[in-house]
Scaffold this motif. Structure first.
Motif, PDB file in Angstrom:
ATOM      1  N   ALA A 101      14.925 -58.983  34.975  1.00 38.78           N
ATOM      2  CA  ALA A 101      15.744 -59.984  35.653  1.00 38.78           C
ATOM      3  C   ALA A 101      16.366 -59.411  36.929  1.00 38.78           C
ATOM      4  O   ALA A 101      17.351 -59.953  37.431  1.00 38.78           O
ATOM      5  N   GLY A 102      15.825 -58.336  37.422  1.00 37.46           N
ATOM      6  CA  GLY A 102      16.309 -57.719  38.649  1.00 37.46           C
ATOM      7  C   GLY A 102      15.402 -56.571  39.013  1.00 37.46           C
ATOM      8  O   GLY A 102      14.639 -56.078  38.168  1.00 37.46           O
ATOM      9  N   ARG A 130       9.434 -69.053  35.420  1.00 36.55           N
ATOM     10  CA  ARG A 130       9.798 -70.433  35.738  1.00 36.55           C
ATOM     11  C   ARG A 130      10.576 -70.436  37.043  1.00 36.55           C
ATOM     12  O   ARG A 130      11.383 -69.533  37.290  1.00 36.55           O
ATOM     13  N   PRO A 131      10.393 -71.438  37.905  1.00 35.56           N
ATOM     14  CA  PRO A 131      11.167 -71.488  39.146  1.00 35.56           C
ATOM     15  C   PRO A 131      12.661 -71.503  38.846  1.00 35.56           C
ATOM     16  O   PRO A 131      13.128 -72.194  37.938  1.00 35.56           O
ATOM     17  N   ALA A 132      13.406 -70.738  39.610  1.00 37.56           N
ATOM     18  CA  ALA A 132      14.850 -70.646  39.414  1.00 37.56           C
ATOM     19  C   ALA A 132      15.566 -71.621  40.324  1.00 37.56           C
ATOM     20  O   ALA A 132      15.121 -71.880  41.453  1.00 37.56           O
ATOM     21  N   PRO A 133      16.689 -72.189  39.861  1.00 36.76           N
ATOM     22  CA  PRO A 133      17.466 -73.049  40.748  1.00 36.76           C
ATOM     23  C   PRO A 133      18.030 -72.231  41.905  1.00 36.76           C
ATOM     24  O   PRO A 133      18.430 -71.083  41.732  1.00 36.76           O
ATOM     25  N   GLY A 134      18.061 -72.829  43.091  1.00 37.46           N
ATOM     26  CA  GLY A 134      18.506 -72.082  44.264  1.00 37.46           C
ATOM     27  C   GLY A 134      19.983 -72.200  44.550  1.00 37.46           C
ATOM     28  O   GLY A 134      20.480 -71.562  45.494  1.00 37.46           O
ATOM     29  N   ALA A 162      15.130 -70.112  29.941  1.00 36.38           N
ATOM     30  CA  ALA A 162      16.396 -69.395  30.045  1.00 36.38           C
ATOM     31  C   ALA A 162      16.437 -68.631  31.357  1.00 36.38           C
ATOM     32  O   ALA A 162      15.397 -68.191  31.870  1.00 36.38           O
ATOM     33  N   CYS A 163      17.644 -68.466  31.897  1.00 34.36           N
ATOM     34  CA  CYS A 163      17.835 -67.811  33.193  1.00 34.36           C
ATOM     35  C   CYS A 163      19.020 -66.865  33.114  1.00 34.36           C
ATOM     36  O   CYS A 163      19.897 -66.990  32.248  1.00 34.36           O
ATOM     37  N   THR A 164      19.081 -65.940  34.055  1.00 36.83           N
ATOM     38  CA  THR A 164      20.260 -65.113  34.253  1.00 36.83           C
ATOM     39  C   THR A 164      20.415 -64.860  35.740  1.00 36.83           C
ATOM     40  O   THR A 164      19.427 -64.832  36.485  1.00 36.83           O
ATOM     41  N   SER A 165      21.666 -64.738  36.172  1.00 42.02           N
ATOM     42  CA  SER A 165      21.965 -64.447  37.577  1.00 42.02           C
ATOM     43  C   SER A 165      22.633 -63.090  37.646  1.00 42.02           C
ATOM     44  O   SER A 165      23.498 -62.758  36.812  1.00 42.02           O
ATOM     45  N   THR A 166      22.253 -62.299  38.645  1.00 41.13           N
ATOM     46  CA  THR A 166      22.700 -60.913  38.706  1.00 41.13           C
ATOM     47  C   THR A 166      23.532 -60.634  39.945  1.00 41.13           C
ATOM     48  O   THR A 166      23.435 -61.318  40.965  1.00 41.13           O
ATOM     49  N   VAL A 167      24.343 -59.620  39.804  1.00 46.71           N
ATOM     50  CA  VAL A 167      25.079 -59.050  40.931  1.00 46.71           C
ATOM     51  C   VAL A 167      24.181 -57.992  41.576  1.00 46.71           C
ATOM     52  O   VAL A 167      23.566 -57.185  40.884  1.00 46.71           O
ATOM     53  N   GLY A 168      24.131 -58.005  42.904  1.00 39.39           N
ATOM     54  CA  GLY A 168      23.288 -57.031  43.605  1.00 39.39           C
ATOM     55  C   GLY A 168      22.499 -57.704  44.709  1.00 39.39           C
ATOM     56  O   GLY A 168      22.219 -58.907  44.645  1.00 39.39           O
ATOM     57  N   GLY A 169      22.140 -56.952  45.738  1.00 37.30           N
ATOM     58  CA  GLY A 169      21.380 -57.505  46.839  1.00 37.30           C
ATOM     59  C   GLY A 169      22.259 -58.303  47.778  1.00 37.30           C
ATOM     60  O   GLY A 169      23.492 -58.297  47.703  1.00 37.30           O
ATOM     61  N   ALA A 170      21.604 -59.055  48.673  1.00 31.86           N
ATOM     62  CA  ALA A 170      22.347 -59.802  49.684  1.00 31.86           C
ATOM     63  C   ALA A 170      22.977 -61.053  49.101  1.00 31.86           C
ATOM     64  O   ALA A 170      24.063 -61.470  49.517  1.00 31.86           O
ATOM     65  N   VAL A 227      23.284 -63.717  45.313  1.00 30.38           N
ATOM     66  CA  VAL A 227      23.083 -63.790  43.862  1.00 30.38           C
ATOM     67  C   VAL A 227      21.615 -64.098  43.589  1.00 30.38           C
ATOM     68  O   VAL A 227      21.042 -65.028  44.163  1.00 30.38           O
ATOM     69  N   LEU A 228      21.018 -63.289  42.703  1.00 30.16           N
ATOM     70  CA  LEU A 228      19.615 -63.452  42.338  1.00 30.16           C
ATOM     71  C   LEU A 228      19.537 -64.103  40.966  1.00 30.16           C
ATOM     72  O   LEU A 228      20.116 -63.615  39.998  1.00 30.16           O
ATOM     73  N   THR A 229      18.823 -65.214  40.883  1.00 32.24           N
ATOM     74  CA  THR A 229      18.633 -65.900  39.604  1.00 32.24           C
ATOM     75  C   THR A 229      17.177 -65.790  39.188  1.00 32.24           C
ATOM     76  O   THR A 229      16.279 -66.066  39.984  1.00 32.24           O
TER      77      THR A 229
END
Length: 821
Positions: free
Chosen positions: A375-376, A421-425, A399-407, A409-411
């Motif tokens: 997930a990252g 699966r496509p992630a919501p933007g 199922a999804c998760t969003s992470t801290v890191g990068g420029a 939020v990455l989902t």
């Protein structure tokens, strides 16, 4: 569910009238049922009696006022004894007990009870209705939690009070951490001081730093579906990790279930994520990556758990026993998804954040998820939450998760089968240093939306809303939505709970401030109100009779100005308690919802939910309390309790009278008395002995004469004709007196006359002497006695003893053989 426009509102702008206005006399009517011998004219010693008092509210204007009904048990502890747990009060009433007749408490003291009481702060005309207070818009200023709570847990008490419970996250075992806020009053709940510690041993919450349960980093909670007053929370003790239980009604600990032993090597069970419910079990994940499971019905570990890891361990070093699991859980159908962030600073093997899946039916890793999914890009990314994804049709599909890191939020999302699966933007609008947490997902009006808590970097606190139905940010909802009116905007949001009654989000965060949020506009406070009432008319009766309920009447609101309500946005839902819609007509011009067409036999209970959108909040003041009222047509409500009649023979009757007060003044019921018929151990033991004098000297045959007295006279004593002298001895060997004693002697009426009617005390003997002139011999003379036990109720049928006989003999009865009696 059925939607109508509005309930009945009180006349616009009118304040409540003073208590007692337009009041006729209220009434208390006392009655009694014999539970042991139904229908008996009198009670027996040891019988159980059900005492009932009906309360008829005589007011006519619908004003709510305090009502209190008290019943002091006449002869408590001597003539009768209270049956523990037997007090029954109508819905909306509060029971209390007393052991001295003046001081009442809310705990049943059992057989020591000498008086019972029931109170209703909002008694209304007739009494055949139930109300719930409308919740005022929740304002942040009055809702401090006092510490670092995480996600609020909403709970409605039986009285209609709305509470928000929270448990501090990442709290040490001894620290106080449970907090109860009353959203109804805008203050901490009664029963403080708050916060209070949590303990593994069942019992009332303690005070100070006396706990033995710590909490994880991102706790998740489950309310028991069968007992919604029980809250299950992830718990860490000195030796184990597992599930703690908190009774919100009793404000007490209700135990701890260990699911894994703490520690271990090389991967250590230091903490856990969760909890979530799937089916009839609760699930968590340990820092080892293992899946934990508890069976709800028994509160015991599931067979075979802990199960094999489904995610990479994180913060599992044996050298850091207090390390916290970094990640969370979510449920889709029978699958539990877990996120894990194995950071280099505390994990046995550092790596990127991952998602894993556990199949709760097969009790193993999900198909397509043999290995956790990344997930990252690397161990520099980490995640606090995990959430279900939805199709545009509102069906959960991954199922999804969003992470801290990068420029930004990455989902990252995966379908149920493990495919990407496509992630919501929507969350990508946040900078990469902003923390996001598991969302609250709400399905309303056919649209599925997820509300994500966020803070960090330049964001002091915000909500991000994603509309799954339209696969876009929520229309009309700022992106991100900050909360400038709450603590200056410094909310540092952790979690939200959606209140389905008011249709508001209740939020909590690192700032320790509880606040409300409008899910449509993000405005805070959320200027909504609402209440729900489940009315079961049969619950208002307790005498065991039938025919008390004739039907439903109406639903209405009281003490609120209709000008302060947006009628087009407000609605009422009428359903069975299980949520099945019940058809009712639309509101009348005055706003009343007519329930009279609902068949009370087919629908023994109705749930009416008012969901109000307000245009102003002026109706909610310390002196004015708007409420939802649902009413039925039937007999007045009843208060019941049971007593047991004393075994002592001195108890000959029991009696009770109820008293009370309400808006119409002081109240006194009729007095009900029941006689107590003597039981088997409280009856006289009367016997009769009939004898004839065997002496030829009449002086020997009178009172106190020497006799001899025998069952048969000597042969030839009376010749062919003569006078027989009889003695009848009546004895009472029983424990109580015999009353109204008479002698029965058909052959010698003079004996009955000589005896008369008398009382024979317990242990006493009485002798009756009488004569008869005999025209023919031999003659057998038989006597008996009839009596009733002393203190018998009027109309008690007499008891007759066994007969006793003696024989008068002559020259002609030489061959006669007298009876032995």
């Amino acid at each position: 569910m059925l939607t109508t426009a509005l309930l009945l509102f009180g006349p616009a702008g009118l304040a409540p009238r003073a208590a007692g206005a337009d009041a006729a006399a209220s009434a208390l009517v006392k009655s009694l049922q014999n539970v042991t011998h139904p229908g008996a004219a009198a009670a027996d010693h040891g019988d159980t009696l059900n005492w009932t008092v009906e309360y008829g509210n005589g007011t006519t204007d619908g004003t709510a006022a305090q009502a209190v009904v008290t019943d002091r048990l006449t002869g408590a502890g001597s003539a009768q004894t209270y049956v523990p747990g037997s007090l029954r009060v109508p819905p909306g009433w509060t029971p209390s007990w007393s052991t001295d007749g003046s001081t009442f408490t809310g705990t049943d003291p059992g057989a020591a009870t000498v008086a019972v009481r029931a109170g209703n702060p909002v008694a209304r005309a007739g009494g055949t209705g139930l109300s719930a207070p409308l919740l005022a818009p929740v304002r942040a200023a009055a809702q401090a939690t006092g510490g670092d709570g995480f996600t609020p847990v909403l709970y409605r008490t039986a009285s209609g009070e709305v509470q928000s419970w929270s448990i501090y996250h990442h709290a040490a075992r001894g620290a106080p951490q449970a907090v109860c806020n009353s959203l109804s009053t805008g203050q901490l709940c009664s029963g403080g001081p708050w916060p209070r510690p949590l303990n593994t041993a069942a019992g009332p919450l303690g005070t100070g730093s006396t706990g033995d349960i710590g909490s994880p980093l991102t706790p998740q909670y489950v309310l028991d579906p069968q007992q919604p007053n029980l809250l299950y929370y992830p718990a860490v003790t000195q030796t184990a990790i597992g599930v703690g239980c908190l009774d919100l009604d009793a404000r007490a600990n209700c135990g701890f279930t260990a699911l894994a032993t703490g520690g271990g090597s090389p991967s250590s069970a230091n903490s856990l994520a969760g909890l979530v419910r799937a089916g009839d079990s609760l699930y968590g994940v340990a820092t080892t990556g293992q899946v934990l499971c508890m069976t709800l019905a028994t509160r015991t570990p599931c067979a075979g758990q802990p199960y094999a890891p489904v995610v990479a361990p994180n913060h599992d070093l044996p050298s850091t026993p207090n390390a916290l699991y970094l990640g969370a859980l979510t449920v889709v159908g029978d699958k539990v998804f877990a996120s894990s962030s194995p950071q280099a600073s505390g994990s046995t093997a550092a790596g990127p954040p991952v998602l894993g899946c556990f199949d709760t039916t097969a009790r193993t890793v999900c198909a397509g998820w043999t290995a956790p999914h990344p997930a990252g890009p690397n161990a520099g990314y980490y995640s606090y939450g995990v959430f279900a994804s939805y199709s545009t049709a509102g069906q959960p599909d991954g199922a999804c998760t969003s992470t801290v890191g990068g420029a930004n939020v990455l989902t990252t999302c995966y379908a149920l089968d493990g495919a990407a699966r496509p992630a919501p933007g929507t969350l990508a609008a946040l900078a990469g240093n902003v923390l996001t947490f598991s969302p609250e997902t709400v399905v309303a009006d056919g649209v599925t939306r997820s509300y994500f808590p966020a803070w960090g970097g330049s964001v002091a606190g915000a909500t991000v809303c994603h509309d799954w139905t339209h696969d876009a940010p929520c229309a009309g909802f700022p992106l991100p939505a900050t909360h400038p009116g709450v603590n200056g905007g410094a909310t540092r949001d952790y979690g939200y709970t959606y209140d389905t009654t008011t249709r508001c989000l209740i939020g909590l965060g690192d700032a320790g401030v509880l606040f409300s949020l409008d899910p449509a506009t993000a405005a805070s406070p959320c200027v909504h109100s609402g209440a729900a009432v489940t009315l079961r008319p049969a619950d208002f009766a307790c005498d065991g009779g039938t025919g008390h309920v004739q039907g439903y009447t109406r639903a209405r609101l009281t003490d609120i100005d209709i000008a302060h309500v947006d009628l087009t946005a407000s609605r009422v839902l009428v359903t069975d308690p299980d949520g099945t819609p019940v058809p009712v007509p639309g509101p009348a011009p005055d706003g009343t919802v007519d329930l009279s067409g609902v068949d009370a036999a087919a629908h023994p209970a109705l749930t009416v939910t008012a969901q109000l959108v307000l245009t102003g909040t002026g109706d909610f003041t310390p002196d004015n309390h708007p409420a939802l009222v649902v009413e039925y047509r039937g007999d007045p409500p009843q208060i019941c309790f049971r007593t047991t009649v004393a075994a002592a023979c001195t108890t000959t009757a029991v009696t009770n009278t109820a008293s009370g007060s309400d808006a119409t003044g002081a109240l006194t019921s009729n007095t009900v008395t029941t006689a107590v018929a003597p039981g088997a151990g409280c009856r006289p033991d009367v016997t009769v002995e009939k004898e004839i004098c065997g002496s030829g000297n009449w002086h020997d045959c009178g009172p106190d004469g020497a006799g001899p007295w025998a069952k048969t006279s000597p042969v030839g004593l009376l010749g062919l004709l003569g006078t027989a002298h009889w003695r009848i001895t009546v004895s009472n060997a029983g424990p109580v007196d015999a009353a109204s004693v008479t002698v029965n002697d058909a052959v010698t009426p003079g004996c009955r006359k000589a005896a008369g009617t008398f009382t024979l005390p317990a242990g006493a003997t009485r002798r009756v002497y009488c004569d008869s002139f005999l025209l023919a011999l031999p003659l057998k003379n038989t006597a008996s006695a009839s009596f009733v036990p002393a203190n018998s109720p009027p109309g008690t049928s007499p008891t007759t003893t066994a007969p006793s006989a003696a024989v008068a003999c002559s020259l002609l009865c030489i061959l006669a053989v007298p009876d032995k009696d």
